[in-house]
Scaffold this motif. Structure first.
Motif, short mmCIF file in Angstrom:
data_model
loop_
_atom_site.label_atom_id
_atom_site.label_comp_id
_atom_site.label_asym_id
_atom_site.label_seq_id
_atom_site.Cartn_x
_atom_site.Cartn_y
_atom_site.Cartn_z
N HIS A 29 17.67 -14.20 -1.88
CA HIS A 29 16.56 -14.99 -2.41
C HIS A 29 15.28 -14.63 -1.69
N LYS A 30 14.34 -14.08 -2.46
CA LYS A 30 13.06 -13.71 -1.86
C LYS A 30 12.16 -14.94 -1.83
N PRO A 31 11.18 -14.96 -0.95
CA PRO A 31 10.23 -16.07 -0.98
C PRO A 31 9.55 -16.06 -2.35
N GLY A 32 9.39 -17.21 -2.96
CA GLY A 32 8.76 -17.27 -4.27
C GLY A 32 9.78 -17.36 -5.40
N GLY A 33 11.06 -17.22 -5.06
CA GLY A 33 12.08 -17.50 -6.07
C GLY A 33 12.74 -16.29 -6.71
N ALA A 34 12.19 -15.07 -6.50
CA ALA A 34 12.83 -13.90 -7.10
C ALA A 34 14.20 -13.67 -6.47
N GLN A 35 15.09 -13.08 -7.26
CA GLN A 35 16.45 -12.87 -6.77
C GLN A 35 16.86 -11.41 -6.85
N VAL A 36 17.70 -11.00 -5.93
CA VAL A 36 18.27 -9.65 -5.95
C VAL A 36 19.78 -9.80 -5.88
N GLU A 37 20.46 -9.18 -6.86
CA GLU A 37 21.92 -9.16 -6.79
C GLU A 37 22.33 -8.03 -5.85
N ALA A 38 23.19 -8.35 -4.89
CA ALA A 38 23.54 -7.33 -3.90
C ALA A 38 25.03 -7.29 -3.65
N GLU A 39 25.46 -6.12 -3.21
CA GLU A 39 26.86 -5.94 -2.87
C GLU A 39 26.87 -5.64 -1.36
N ILE A 40 27.70 -6.32 -0.62
CA ILE A 40 27.70 -6.04 0.83
C ILE A 40 29.07 -5.58 1.31
N ARG A 41 29.01 -4.73 2.35
CA ARG A 41 30.20 -4.31 3.09
C ARG A 41 29.94 -4.66 4.54
N VAL A 42 30.98 -4.95 5.25
CA VAL A 42 30.78 -5.35 6.65
C VAL A 42 31.71 -4.56 7.55
N VAL A 43 31.18 -4.07 8.68
CA VAL A 43 32.05 -3.46 9.72
C VAL A 43 31.77 -4.13 11.05
N HIS A 44 32.81 -4.18 11.88
CA HIS A 44 32.62 -4.70 13.23
C HIS A 44 32.02 -3.61 14.09
N THR A 45 31.09 -4.00 14.96
CA THR A 45 30.46 -3.01 15.82
C THR A 45 30.02 -3.71 17.11
N ASN A 46 29.29 -2.98 17.92
CA ASN A 46 28.69 -3.59 19.10
C ASN A 46 27.20 -3.39 19.03
N TRP A 47 26.48 -4.30 19.56
CA TRP A 47 25.00 -4.18 19.59
C TRP A 47 24.58 -4.70 20.95
#
Lengths: 94, 631
Positions: free
Chosen positions: B73-91
């Protein structure tokens, strides 16, 4: 009482929003009846989402006073959801 | 990170560059779900600068399986459909999660379009199937009602039969609309100029929409020709206009515009069925209540209606959709709540090679007017003195013997006294409780062979579509020209063949027993000798035994064992010239085209009045039309 509130932010009737909702209801059987669940539709209540700083939906928020936690996704893996929120799974419900 | 993936000469800065230039958004969150890093691609997806994302408690992305879909959800109400992948890492030496986010809005939009298109397709198939079966049943119902009416001489029963017939006809109109939606309605495409059609409708529209709504037409210069069924296009525009009216209970404005337009690749992918190219755009805009997006998604589905208390059948926009799609075009609705709605119909520009210098449109015929045969008498019923005087004198000039009346009661009296009257020309709106249509029915109950032409100043199409007119009743829209009047009157009078004929031997082929029985009844009433068959195989046997004496055939196109087409060929090898009536529950342009070369074939849509079959047979076997102005 506020310790036992889960708030799910969704966006309208999109497929993922609906999936997250039904997963959340299924998840309640793992955690016991003292937990309350609240659904916030960011499309109809954008100001609530804005205040809470919600960037994506579905987001499940555990409004813990000291350690608030949030999860993004459709909550399909109930056990991991519960684990991340740090909620103790009640034996009798497990 | 294995050293094999990054050779020694690739340094840290270059690897960081990969992350920064990646088209997918990359964010790293800590164990609490707080953003530690966001790459530049995130800016377009979140609508926020990457730096401002750092520190936000976005949450822990939990993905069961490989990917999951979320909405940003962008500020102002616009939307983006997204696909996510997740990996474990270190930061920074602490455990973290890296989420890779891909914008799939465009893909989702196309998927949604395809899903919608296939849903409409499925509904279309279902609808066509139901309509087809329904038409068979309605043919039986209507046909038998007609038979009963003909044999009945009791007045109270006649009324009951009339009511039953009216109900069944309304059902037939609904099935016709279902066929229109499922694109199975036979169209009669003609090369037309949409400007002429739209301008020709402006009076009709003003009358239909009422006084509180102003109608404005904006016409493009040099509009390209289109090749569509003009009646269906009129109906489509009228349906849109009626919707516009209903969206503006307190009045407003309807604007009808025409324009030449090119649909390009950028527009085309939005709808899998749209071909890029030149189109003529006809748009109908209102200033009404508009529609919410949820409503907008469903409006083209059959039986979907927002109109209360049964005012709508939910088939108006379905007709628009079906007609436009069947004509190779495209329809799009734009609507905003409380602002209004625009419906855009795109119809493909007709091939320039086919375009004659002058576009054809009905009622623009030239040349000499067809006149009366000696002694032909017409009764004119019209309450408006000026119109009646004009009509009467026009017809007298054409040589007709003309009787006149200003209301239905007087007309009935005249009809009873003057057996020479062959045609009744009546206004639809008449004073005194009996309107033109009721008069027509009354008149035909007195005189079965009477032809009726109803004139009406408005809603001609509405009348046709909401209650199909009886056999022998035609409509002439006001204002009519002398040539339209002359042509229509002549055409109707020529419908009846001269007497002195010997009815022949007819083969009736239909797998529906009830329908076949009904046809046999109607045809034998008319003196024909009959042979019946319920399948292709049976029909062949009959052909073998009596083929030589056969003088005509009535064939259902959908036979259980073989297509009716084959039977037509079989009949034609024995009898190249006998009349054949083809009946069909749904036909498309192909069917009509396939048989268009054979002048001795007529195609009749179910449900049909069995006497129409008789008429069609008679016409095919009878004399050629006496007037050159006939269709």
């Amino acid at each position: 009482m506020s310790n036992f509130l889960l708030r799910l932010y969704i966006a309208g009737r999109s497929a993922t929003s609906q999936r997250a909702q039904s997963n959340l209801y299924a998840l309640r059987s793992l955690i016991g009846p003292e937990w309350r669940v609240e659904i916030v539709d960011v499309l109809s209540e954008p100001e609530l989402a804005e205040q809470a700083g919600i960037l994506a939906t579905p987001t499940l928020s555990y409004e813990h006073p000291e350690r608030p936690r949030r999860i993004i996704g459709d909550l399909s893996d109930a056990k991991r959801v519960v684990e991340f929120l740090g909620i103790e799974v009640k034996e009798k419900y497990a | 990170m294995s050293s094999a993936a990054f050779p020694d000469n690739i340094d840290q800065a270059e690897i960081r560059f990969l992350v920064e230039k990646n088209a997918d958004g990359i964010i790293v969150v800590d164990d609490e779900g707080v953003v530690l890093f966001a790459n530049p691609a995130c800016e377009a997806m979140f609508g926020r600068a990457p730096e401002s994302l750092i520190g936000s408690p976005v949450g822990i992305p939990l993905v069961a399986g490989e990917t999951t879909e979320i909405t940003l959800h962008k500020p102002g109400g616009a939307q983006v459909e997204a696909e996510i992948r997740v990996v474990h890492t270190n930061w920074g030496r602490r455990p973290a999660r890296l989420a890779s986010i891909r914008d799939i809005s465009a893909r989702k939009a196309i998927e949604e379009q395809l899903r919608h298109a296939s849903k409409m397709e499925a509904i279309g198939k279902l609808t066509a199937g139901i309509a087809h079966d329904f038409n068979n049943l309605l043919t039986v119902v209507l046909g038998n009602l007609e038979l009963a009416q003909r044999q009945n001489e009791q007045e109270p029963l006649a009324r009951i039969l009339d009511n039953a017939t009216r109900g069944a006809r309304r059902a037939a109109v609904l099935t016709e609309r279902l066929l229109a939606f499922s694109r199975r309605k036979p169209l009669e495409p003609k090369l037309i100029n949409a400007n002429v059609l739209v301008c020709g409708m402006s009076d009709l529209l003003r009358q239909t929409l009422g006084e509180t709504i102003t109608v404005q037409t904006v016409i493009a210069d040099n509009l390209w020709p289109i090749e569509v069924d003009p009646t269906e296009l009129e109906t489509a525009i009228l349906n849109l206009a009626v919707n516009a009216r209903d969206a503006m209970p307190k009045g407003g404005e309807v604007i009808i515009e025409t324009a030449n337009t090119e649909l390009d690749e950028a527009f085309a992918p939005l709808d899998a069925e749209v071909k890029p190219g030149p189109y003529v755009l006809i748009s109908v805009t209102d200033t009404g209540t508009g529609m919410a997006p949820e409503v907008l998604r469903q409006v083209f589905e059959p039986f979907f209606t927002t109109k209360l208390d049964g005012r709508g059948t939910g088939l108006g926009l379905s007709q628009v959709y079906g007609f436009v799609k069947q004509s190779g075009g495209h329809v799009k609705l734009y609507s905003e709540l409380n602002r209004g709605t625009t419906a855009k119909i795109y119809l493909p520009k007709a091939d320039a090679k086919m375009a004659p210098h002058q576009t054809e449109y009905p009622d623009h015929r030239s040349g000499r007017l067809p006149v009366a045969l000696p002694g032909e008498a017409v009764l004119v019923v019209e309450d408006d003195d000026d119109v009646r005087v004009y009509t009467v004198s026009s017809l007298r000039n054409l040589g007709y013997v003309v009787f006149e009346a200003s209301d239905a009661a007087a007309a009935v009296q005249i009809l009873k006294c003057e057996p020479s009257i062959r045609l009744l020309l009546t206004d639809l709106g008449l004073p005194g409780g009996m309107d033109g249509k009721a008069l027509a029915m009354r008149a035909q109950s007195i005189r079965r062979d009477l032809q009726v032409l109803i004139t009406t100043a408005y809603a001609g199409n509405v009348l046709i579509h909401e209650g199909r007119l009886d056999r022998g009743i035609d409509l002439l829209s006001k204002p009519f020209t002398l040539s339209a009047l002359a042509n229509r009157v002549r055409q109707m009078l020529d419908r009846y063949e001269p007497p002195n004929r010997t009815p022949g031997h007819i083969l009736v082929v239909d797998d529906e027993l009830l329908l076949r029985m009904m046809l046999v009844d109607a045809l034998s009433d008319d003196g024909y000798r009959l042979e019946e068959a319920g399948s292709f195989a049976q029909a062949l046997e009959k052909l073998d035994s009596i083929g030589g004496s056969l003088s005509g055939a009535v064939v259902d196109l959908g036979l259980p064992d073989q297509p009716g087409d084959l039977l037509v060929s079989a009949i034609r090898t024995i009898k190249p010239n006998i009349p054949i009536i083809l009946t069909t529950g749904y036909s498309d342009r192909d069917t009509t085209k396939r048989f268009s070369a054979d002048e001795r074939i007529r195609i009749l849509m179910k449900p049909f009045d069995p006497y129409l079959v008789v008429d069609a047979l008679r016409r095919l076997e009878g004399q050629p039309p006496t007037s050159a102005n006939l269709r």
